[in-house]
Design a protein around this motif. Structure first.
Motif, PDB file in Angstrom:
ATOM      1  N   GLU A   1       0.826  -1.206   0.000  1.00  0.00           N
ATOM      2  CA  GLU A   1       0.000   0.000   0.000  1.00  0.00           C
ATOM      3  C   GLU A   1       0.861   1.257   0.000  1.00  0.00           C
ATOM      4  OE1 GLU A   1      -2.392  -3.368   1.359  1.00  0.00           O
ATOM      5  OE2 GLU A   1      -0.421  -2.609   1.960  1.00  0.00           O
ATOM      6  N   ARG A   2       1.952   1.232   0.746  1.00  0.00           N
ATOM      7  CA  ARG A   2       2.845   2.400   0.788  1.00  0.00           C
ATOM      8  C   ARG A   2       3.572   2.571  -0.534  1.00  0.00           C
ATOM      9  NH1 ARG A   2       2.648   6.761   3.385  1.00  0.00           N
ATOM     10  NH2 ARG A   2       2.658   5.795   5.446  1.00  0.00           N
ATOM     11  N   PHE A   3       4.008   1.477  -1.135  1.00  0.00           N
ATOM     12  CA  PHE A   3       4.634   1.563  -2.454  1.00  0.00           C
ATOM     13  C   PHE A   3       3.659   2.177  -3.471  1.00  0.00           C
ATOM     14  CE2 PHE A   3       7.817  -1.871  -1.283  1.00  0.00           C
ATOM     15  CZ  PHE A   3       8.924  -1.062  -1.460  1.00  0.00           C
ATOM     16  N   ALA A   4       2.391   1.804  -3.385  1.00  0.00           N
ATOM     17  CA  ALA A   4       1.392   2.347  -4.305  1.00  0.00           C
ATOM     18  C   ALA A   4       1.298   3.863  -4.140  1.00  0.00           C
ATOM     19  CB  ALA A   4       0.035   1.696  -4.045  1.00  0.00           C
ATOM     20  N   HIS A   5       1.237   4.322  -2.900  1.00  0.00           N
ATOM     21  CA  HIS A   5       1.143   5.765  -2.642  1.00  0.00           C
ATOM     22  C   HIS A   5       2.370   6.496  -3.168  1.00  0.00           C
ATOM     23  CE1 HIS A   5       0.495   9.569  -0.575  1.00  0.00           C
ATOM     24  NE2 HIS A   5       1.705   9.462  -0.072  1.00  0.00           N
ATOM     25  N   LEU A   6       3.536   5.936  -2.929  1.00  0.00           N
ATOM     26  CA  LEU A   6       4.773   6.601  -3.320  1.00  0.00           C
ATOM     27  C   LEU A   6       4.926   6.698  -4.835  1.00  0.00           C
ATOM     28  CD1 LEU A   6       7.254   5.079  -0.731  1.00  0.00           C
ATOM     29  CD2 LEU A   6       6.469   7.435  -0.834  1.00  0.00           C
ATOM     30  N   THR A   7       4.273   5.819  -5.548  1.00  0.00           N
ATOM     31  CA  THR A   7       4.342   5.888  -7.008  1.00  0.00           C
ATOM     32  C   THR A   7       3.137   6.621  -7.611  1.00  0.00           C
ATOM     33  OG1 THR A   7       3.305   3.699  -7.219  1.00  0.00           O
ATOM     34  CG2 THR A   7       5.714   3.779  -7.180  1.00  0.00           C
ATOM     35  N   GLY A   8       2.316   7.224  -6.745  1.00  0.00           N
ATOM     36  CA  GLY A   8       1.209   8.042  -7.219  1.00  0.00           C
ATOM     37  C   GLY A   8       0.044   7.255  -7.771  1.00  0.00           C
ATOM     38  N   ARG A   9      -0.187   6.044  -7.221  1.00  0.00           N
ATOM     39  CA  ARG A   9      -1.252   5.184  -7.742  1.00  0.00           C
ATOM     40  C   ARG A   9      -2.169   4.701  -6.622  1.00  0.00           C
ATOM     41  NH1 ARG A   9       3.299   4.560 -10.783  1.00  0.00           N
ATOM     42  NH2 ARG A   9       3.106   3.933 -12.973  1.00  0.00           N
ATOM     43  N   SER A  10      -3.392   4.368  -6.984  1.00  0.00           N
ATOM     44  CA  SER A  10      -4.246   3.629  -6.064  1.00  0.00           C
ATOM     45  C   SER A  10      -3.682   2.218  -5.941  1.00  0.00           C
ATOM     46  CB  SER A  10      -5.680   3.579  -6.587  1.00  0.00           C
ATOM     47  OG  SER A  10      -5.741   2.783  -7.765  1.00  0.00           O
TER      48      SER A  10
END
Length: 273
Positions: A190-199
């Motif tokens: 979930e954190r990786f998703a946020h850091l890459t600007g994605r849901s």
């Protein structure tokens, strides 16, 4: 006293240690200004490795993953003052100072601050509150101190306007490059998703298109492959690398290694010897 102690809750912190400590993976939600009072700090992110010694200052950029190693020097403790520059407060400063839209910042994510007598004097005014066992900094005064610090920072390095006053959400960055650079950090999908600007759903979809497997499976495979390379070719000990490769414990690493490669870590080490 808790460590780090909150001088102003959520904003100004004081860290004191008498023995070396390596923190788990940190994620900086906000820009953070650090002064080393004594000892030294080693910061490692995907793009930089930085050391900060006594009397030196560092501005750490937001939306980053990294690890911190805090080291007291012989005859000294480790002491640091940390100021979290929250976006809401920076927005207020931008309005008060009529700071407009700045050109996109293109410098390093972590900026060493050159020696500046005004900034050093500013931090000296905070240290008595940090070392006090009972007295804390009143909220109104604390906010004024943060504003003062930002203004002094811009006085020293005006070019940091574009660094500090960029309030855009993380953009949809190059997923393949980001994951190849940051796979070793032990953070959630979930954190990786946020850091890459994605849901989360978009992250999993884009990830599978690029790597042909789900994120968790790829992360485990990538970390174990990197570990085997370090053990076989760099002669690293498992106990020295498992945390740096995102594993929670040495037994978890050992079990995962054997499951993937069909052999124990010790057998790989013996083979190399």
């Amino acid at each position: 006293m808790t460590n780090p102690a909150e001088i102003l809750p959520g904003v100004i912190f004081y860290s004191y240690l008498s023995a070396e400590r390596k923190d788990k993976v940190c994620f900086w939600n906000h820009h953070t200004l650090v002064l080393m009072v004594s000892g030294q700090l080693h910061l490692e992110t995907a793009s930089q490795r930085t050391e900060v010694k006594a009397g030196e200052m560092l501005l750490v950029g937001k939306n980053q993953l990294g690890t911190l190693t805090k080291t007291p020097l012989p005859g000294q403790s480790y002491e640091s003052i940390v100021i979290c520059l929250q976006d809401d407060l920076l927005r207020k400063i931008a309005l008060e100072e009529q700071i407009g839209v700045e050109p996109k910042y293109s410098g390093p994510s972590n900026v060493p601050i050159p020696p500046d007598p005004f900034l050093l004097g500013y931090f000296q005014s905070i240290i008595p509150y940090a070392r006090a066992t009972v007295e804390t900094l009143p909220e109104e005064m604390g906010i004024l101190k943060v504003k003062e610090g930002v203004k002094l920072l811009l006085h020293s390095l005006p070019q940091l306007k574009s660094f500090l006053f960029n309030f855009a959400e993380p953009h949809k960055i190059d997923l393949e490059h980001f994951m190849m650079s940051n796979f070793h950090f032990n953070v959630s999908v979930e954190r990786f998703a946020h850091l890459t600007g994605r849901s989360l759903a978009a992250f999993k979809r884009d990830f599978t298109k690029i790597f042909a497997m789900p994120p968790r499976q790829w992360l485990l495979d990538k970390r174990l492959t990197a570990a085997r390379h370090l053990i076989e070719h760099k002669h690293q000990k498992p106990s020295a690398i498992y945390l740096d490769l995102g594993f929670e414990s040495l037994p978890h690493f050992s079990r995962s290694f054997k499951k993937k490669f069909g052999k124990t870590v010790k057998s790989v080490q013996k083979y190399q010897l």
